[in-house]
Design a protein around this motif. Structure first.
Motif, PDB file in Angstrom:
ATOM      1  N   PRO A 127      -3.929  20.759 -11.106  1.00  0.00           N
ATOM      2  CA  PRO A 127      -2.679  21.281 -10.966  1.00  0.00           C
ATOM      3  C   PRO A 127      -1.550  20.286 -11.268  1.00  0.00           C
ATOM      4  N   LEU A 128      -0.466  20.279 -12.006  1.00  0.00           N
ATOM      5  CA  LEU A 128       0.626  19.365 -12.051  1.00  0.00           C
ATOM      6  C   LEU A 128       1.370  19.812 -10.585  1.00  0.00           C
ATOM      7  N   GLY A 129       2.182  18.821 -10.265  1.00  0.00           N
ATOM      8  CA  GLY A 129       3.090  18.993  -9.037  1.00  0.00           C
ATOM      9  C   GLY A 129       4.393  18.793  -9.638  1.00  0.00           C
ATOM     10  N   SER A 130       5.239  18.396  -8.616  1.00  0.00           N
ATOM     11  CA  SER A 130       6.768  18.098  -8.999  1.00  0.00           C
ATOM     12  C   SER A 130       7.104  16.973  -9.945  1.00  0.00           C
ATOM     13  N   LYS A 131       6.298  15.830  -9.901  1.00  0.00           N
ATOM     14  CA  LYS A 131       6.268  14.693 -10.617  1.00  0.00           C
ATOM     15  C   LYS A 131       5.246  14.840 -11.981  1.00  0.00           C
ATOM     16  N   VAL A 166       0.718  14.896 -17.833  1.00  0.00           N
ATOM     17  CA  VAL A 166       0.128  14.125 -16.935  1.00  0.00           C
ATOM     18  C   VAL A 166       0.769  13.711 -15.537  1.00  0.00           C
ATOM     19  N   HIS A 167       0.007  13.663 -14.584  1.00  0.00           N
ATOM     20  CA  HIS A 167       0.298  13.251 -13.284  1.00  0.00           C
ATOM     21  C   HIS A 167       0.736  11.635 -13.584  1.00  0.00           C
ATOM     22  N   PRO A 168       1.691  11.096 -12.840  1.00  0.00           N
ATOM     23  CA  PRO A 168       1.988   9.841 -13.012  1.00  0.00           C
ATOM     24  C   PRO A 168       0.788   8.738 -12.674  1.00  0.00           C
ATOM     25  N   ILE A 169      -0.030   8.843 -11.772  1.00  0.00           N
ATOM     26  CA  ILE A 169      -1.103   8.446 -11.279  1.00  0.00           C
ATOM     27  C   ILE A 169      -2.117   8.201 -12.765  1.00  0.00           C
ATOM     28  N   CYS A 170      -2.175   9.389 -13.109  1.00  0.00           N
ATOM     29  CA  CYS A 170      -3.146   9.495 -14.479  1.00  0.00           C
ATOM     30  C   CYS A 170      -2.788   8.665 -15.637  1.00  0.00           C
ATOM     31  N   HIS A 171      -1.350   8.826 -15.797  1.00  0.00           N
ATOM     32  CA  HIS A 171      -0.642   8.165 -16.830  1.00  0.00           C
ATOM     33  C   HIS A 171      -0.939   6.593 -16.723  1.00  0.00           C
ATOM     34  N   ARG A 172      -0.766   6.036 -15.614  1.00  0.00           N
ATOM     35  CA  ARG A 172      -0.900   4.630 -15.285  1.00  0.00           C
ATOM     36  C   ARG A 172      -2.463   4.182 -15.334  1.00  0.00           C
ATOM     37  N   LEU A 182     -11.587   9.714 -12.018  1.00  0.00           N
ATOM     38  CA  LEU A 182     -11.533  11.214 -11.928  1.00  0.00           C
ATOM     39  C   LEU A 182     -12.326  11.823 -10.535  1.00  0.00           C
ATOM     40  N   ARG A 183     -13.459  11.211 -10.472  1.00  0.00           N
ATOM     41  CA  ARG A 183     -14.344  11.790  -9.323  1.00  0.00           C
ATOM     42  C   ARG A 183     -13.552  11.567  -8.016  1.00  0.00           C
ATOM     43  N   TRP A 184     -12.705  10.570  -8.042  1.00  0.00           N
ATOM     44  CA  TRP A 184     -11.964  10.006  -6.754  1.00  0.00           C
ATOM     45  C   TRP A 184     -10.926  11.077  -6.637  1.00  0.00           C
ATOM     46  N   ILE A 185      -9.936  11.435  -7.616  1.00  0.00           N
ATOM     47  CA  ILE A 185      -8.782  11.980  -7.656  1.00  0.00           C
ATOM     48  C   ILE A 185      -9.078  13.554  -7.304  1.00  0.00           C
ATOM     49  N   ASP A 221       0.665  16.220  -6.108  1.00  0.00           N
ATOM     50  CA  ASP A 221       1.675  15.068  -6.213  1.00  0.00           C
ATOM     51  C   ASP A 221       1.056  13.959  -5.470  1.00  0.00           C
ATOM     52  N   PHE A 222      -0.132  13.448  -5.179  1.00  0.00           N
ATOM     53  CA  PHE A 222      -0.811  12.495  -4.569  1.00  0.00           C
ATOM     54  C   PHE A 222      -0.364  11.084  -5.402  1.00  0.00           C
ATOM     55  N   HIS A 223      -0.132  10.034  -4.768  1.00  0.00           N
ATOM     56  CA  HIS A 223       0.244   8.736  -5.032  1.00  0.00           C
ATOM     57  C   HIS A 223      -0.553   7.714  -4.640  1.00  0.00           C
ATOM     58  N   ALA A 224      -1.093   6.712  -5.301  1.00  0.00           N
ATOM     59  CA  ALA A 224      -1.503   5.560  -4.703  1.00  0.00           C
ATOM     60  C   ALA A 224      -1.391   4.402  -5.756  1.00  0.00           C
ATOM     61  N   PRO A 225      -1.507   3.153  -5.300  1.00  0.00           N
ATOM     62  CA  PRO A 225      -1.262   2.137  -6.159  1.00  0.00           C
ATOM     63  C   PRO A 225      -2.386   2.308  -7.201  1.00  0.00           C
ATOM     64  N   THR A 226      -2.161   1.800  -8.620  1.00  0.00           N
ATOM     65  CA  THR A 226      -3.205   1.757  -9.541  1.00  0.00           C
ATOM     66  C   THR A 226      -3.724   0.226  -9.748  1.00  0.00           C
ATOM     67  N   ARG A 227      -5.107   0.215  -9.573  1.00  0.00           N
ATOM     68  CA  ARG A 227      -5.596  -1.135  -9.698  1.00  0.00           C
ATOM     69  C   ARG A 227      -5.435  -1.447 -11.184  1.00  0.00           C
ATOM     70  N   SER A 228      -5.254  -2.744 -11.273  1.00  0.00           N
ATOM     71  CA  SER A 228      -5.464  -3.656 -12.917  1.00  0.00           C
ATOM     72  C   SER A 228      -6.773  -3.464 -13.331  1.00  0.00           C
ATOM     73  N   ALA A 229      -6.762  -3.568 -14.563  1.00  0.00           N
ATOM     74  CA  ALA A 229      -8.166  -3.596 -15.019  1.00  0.00           C
ATOM     75  C   ALA A 229      -8.550  -4.852 -15.072  1.00  0.00           C
ATOM     76  N   GLN A 230      -9.851  -5.030 -15.194  1.00  0.00           N
ATOM     77  CA  GLN A 230     -10.480  -6.316 -15.512  1.00  0.00           C
ATOM     78  C   GLN A 230     -10.928  -6.510 -16.778  1.00  0.00           C
TER      79      GLN A 230
END
Length: 94
Positions: A15-19, A38-44, A75-78, A84-93
């Motif tokens: 479900p989408l939250g407030s952001k 999309v959630h901001p974390i999913c977009h990133r 996706l398994r982790w989230i 509205d969960f937020h966490a830093p997004t890791r850079s791709a290698q």
């Protein structure tokens, strides 16, 4: 008519939250117009693992994104996190 609680993220299907952000399934730079919510974390996460050229090549299909090894892991982790969960997004290698 759908209520806000009925709307889910295009990528993770939680479900989408407030952001909420709009993701161009074919990038604007590649003449895309259609957007999905999309959630901001999913977009990133999408843009961390796919370039605009790659997103244009898959032509708005969600399956190739969800099947990508790192996104599938994300996706398994989230899956159990609140909307509205937020966490830093890791850079791709790359």
């Amino acid at each position: 008519m759908t209520s806000p609680g009925d709307v889910v993220c295009w990528l993770c299907e939680r479900p989408l939250g407030s952001k909420v952000q709009l993701h161009h399934i074919v990038p604007k730079a590649k003449k895309g117009r259609a957007t999905v919510r999309v959630h901001p974390i999913c977009h990133r996460t999408i843009h961390t693992h796919f370039t605009n050229a790659e997103l244009a090549r898959i032509d708005g299909e969600r399956g190739p994104l969800r099947e990508h090894e790192e996104i599938a892991k994300f996706l398994r982790w989230i899956a159990g996190k609140p909307p509205d969960f937020h966490a830093p997004t890791r850079s791709a290698q790359r």
